[in-house]
Scaffold this active site. Sequence first.
Site, PDB file in Angstrom:
ATOM      1  N   GLU B  60       0.808  -1.222   0.000  1.00 53.24           N
ATOM      2  CA  GLU B  60       0.000   0.000   0.000  1.00 53.24           C
ATOM      3  C   GLU B  60       0.845   1.278   0.000  1.00 53.24           C
ATOM      4  O   GLU B  60       0.549   2.229  -0.722  1.00 53.24           O
ATOM      5  CB  GLU B  60      -0.973   0.008   1.188  1.00 53.24           C
ATOM      6  CG  GLU B  60      -2.149  -0.957   1.029  1.00 53.24           C
ATOM      7  CD  GLU B  60      -1.793  -2.423   1.223  1.00 53.24           C
ATOM      8  OE1 GLU B  60      -0.687  -2.708   1.718  1.00 53.24           O
ATOM      9  OE2 GLU B  60      -2.618  -3.285   0.885  1.00 53.24           O
ATOM     10  N   HIS B 129     -12.055  -4.344   8.323  1.00 54.01           N
ATOM     11  CA  HIS B 129     -12.472  -4.241   6.915  1.00 54.01           C
ATOM     12  C   HIS B 129     -13.735  -3.412   6.746  1.00 54.01           C
ATOM     13  O   HIS B 129     -14.405  -3.511   5.732  1.00 54.01           O
ATOM     14  CB  HIS B 129     -12.739  -5.635   6.323  1.00 54.01           C
ATOM     15  CG  HIS B 129     -11.516  -6.445   6.045  1.00 54.01           C
ATOM     16  ND1 HIS B 129     -10.757  -7.002   7.036  1.00 54.01           N
ATOM     17  CD2 HIS B 129     -10.907  -6.784   4.876  1.00 54.01           C
ATOM     18  CE1 HIS B 129      -9.745  -7.664   6.494  1.00 54.01           C
ATOM     19  NE2 HIS B 129      -9.806  -7.546   5.183  1.00 54.01           N
TER      20      HIS B 129
END
Lengths: 327, 324
Positions: B60, B129
């Site tokens: 990321e 999440h």
Amino acid sequence: MSICPVPVEHLYESLLTIRRSEERLKSLFADGEVPGFVHLSIGQEAVPVGISASLRPSDTIASNHRGHGHALAKGIGLDGFFAEVMGRSTGICKGRGGSMHVADLSIGMLGANGIVGAGIPIAAGSALAHKVANTDHISVAYFGDGALAEGVLHETLNIASLWSLPMLFVCENNGWSEFSPTKRQMAASLEGLAAAFNIPYSKIDGNDVVIVAEAAARLIGKIRQGAGVQILECETTRVRGHFEGDKQDYREADELQGLNKRDPILNCRLRLEEAGRDETWFQEIEQKVADLIDGAVNQATAASEPDPMFLGEDVYTPFQEGAPNHA
Amino acid sequence: MPEMRFGNAINKALSDAMAADPNVILLGEDIAAAGGPFKVTRSLADRFGVHRVYDTPISEAAIIGLGVGAAMTGLKPVVEIMFMDFVTLAMDQIVNQAAKARSMFGGQGSVPMTVRMPHGGGVSAGPQHSQCLEAWFAHVPGLKVLCPSNPADAYGLLRSAIDDPDPVIFVENKSLYAMKGEVPEDQGAIPIGKAAVVREGRDATIVAYGGVVSTAIKAAEELAKDAIDVEVLDLRSIQPWDEAAVLKSLSHTHRLVVAHEAVEAFGVGAEIVARIADVGFDELDGPIVRVGAPFAPVPFARSQEAEYRPTVNRIVSAIRRTLQ
Ligand SMILES: Cc1ncc(C[n+]2csc(CCOP(=O)(O)OP(=O)(O)O)c2C)c(N)n1
């Protein structure tokens, strides 16, 4: 057998410009004329000078906190540079960035960086842009050995290798990560990382500008021809403290005393003397560099500091009439 | 007008933006061959090729950094962060690099990068999440933050985000991907910073964004049964947010509720409420009430998650409170 891409005289002048500029910053800092932190690269000048000998303005570099040499060697103007580091409105970044954020996008200098390792993926993104545009431009990521411990370096090595990006990773290994020897911080070596990520690796004496220039010419030439990413580790020496004002009581007297023996400027001067350059020539260069720096420092000193009234400026791109994305 | 799902509208916006400008490229994990975890980027690699749509490694920080460098070198990258929760790994590149470049380099250039990321719950994805972290980004000078509530807005706002010269955080509520809605054939870009009145009313204003807009409309319909007439304002753009539109609505209704899926404490609602309590004080006839998630990580179990997210009931009671 590589050849030095530019005359050694030019390399010498560039080394001297960086050295004298930083020596000037050193005294300006001591006099309270330079705000913030100043990380000098005295002793390490041969790396950016040697690399830049093969760079064009269309090539891009991303730098780190010790980035004066990278910026000057890439061609940033002394006037904008000094004014920036001294926090003046005439600085290349309007006095908003300072030493750790000097940038000149017009010559591909994408910024010094206050975050260790952060310039590395930025350089890779720039390399990706060169690749997408189908040019032979390349990108250079400059970082210190301390950045070897940052995950973002490992991530970027992987992507750069996987995608064969036109970029050169340049590690200036001066043995130190701030106040700690890097050998106490890293279990791996850059050579080991290069092997792990399948990237061609070379290690050279980073204090000999001709050696750096020749190595860079060879590697950058390969990259321009499509060979993809390369790593160059340059062994060099940090002569000053981590930042100005650092007493360096964590370094042994022996080490400190030995530093000047590897001085890249003396080293280059010896080469030029052997080639027949006399004292007058050296004095002329010295004078020319001194005059340019004096001019830049005088202008910066006379310039105003940025007006606090404008501190909200440039947060966003100014509103443009008729632009689709603004109301 | 053709109906389209929210996810398809985003796909169309990406596709149209790529067709319009060869500098637009996409970067993200599993976005090319697999079409992304929610299939939002499906078929784009086939259409534009793998040199415009990049399947990246699971890195990321590096992929946002690549976006920053590519943006500074002339491209307009759209980077996908698979779940907004994972943006924690890329915070330096967003907050210290992308957001700051324009200002700290003295306005020499900007970072025209869009970072797309799904937030929100409703699928029992659990605490790592499902988070709504947009307030973090709205707090950072230099970033713009958008969050659409329907397919047409998703299309129009994403076109604006990609065209915008500055870094834009584009937040997509996961529960909306399947939502159907009309997207006009000629749907253009929707300006950043403009709210929309999605339901007119006289008695109170609800300001919401993203997934909560439809919940707010349901709450308004519920209250209409008791002859309470609620106006619903869809913020669309969180940074900058449309203060003028909120004040205008308030000047009609004099009551305000702000609702979002993110944690209530220190959130986007807190900012709006604080600002309106200052510049809109004279218009207020009741307390401003916030509806957001409790101060707890997003739960996994269905029963808890359903109550964690703003419900019609919670919004209805908030309106009743401000009307008391
Ligand atoms: C992410 C991050 N962590 C820590 C620091 C503080 N810091 C600045 S420079 C530095 C050491 C860097 O060492 P190296 O990369 O070898 O560069 P050198 O200073 O030796 O040139 C540290 C720890 C920082 N600026 N950014």
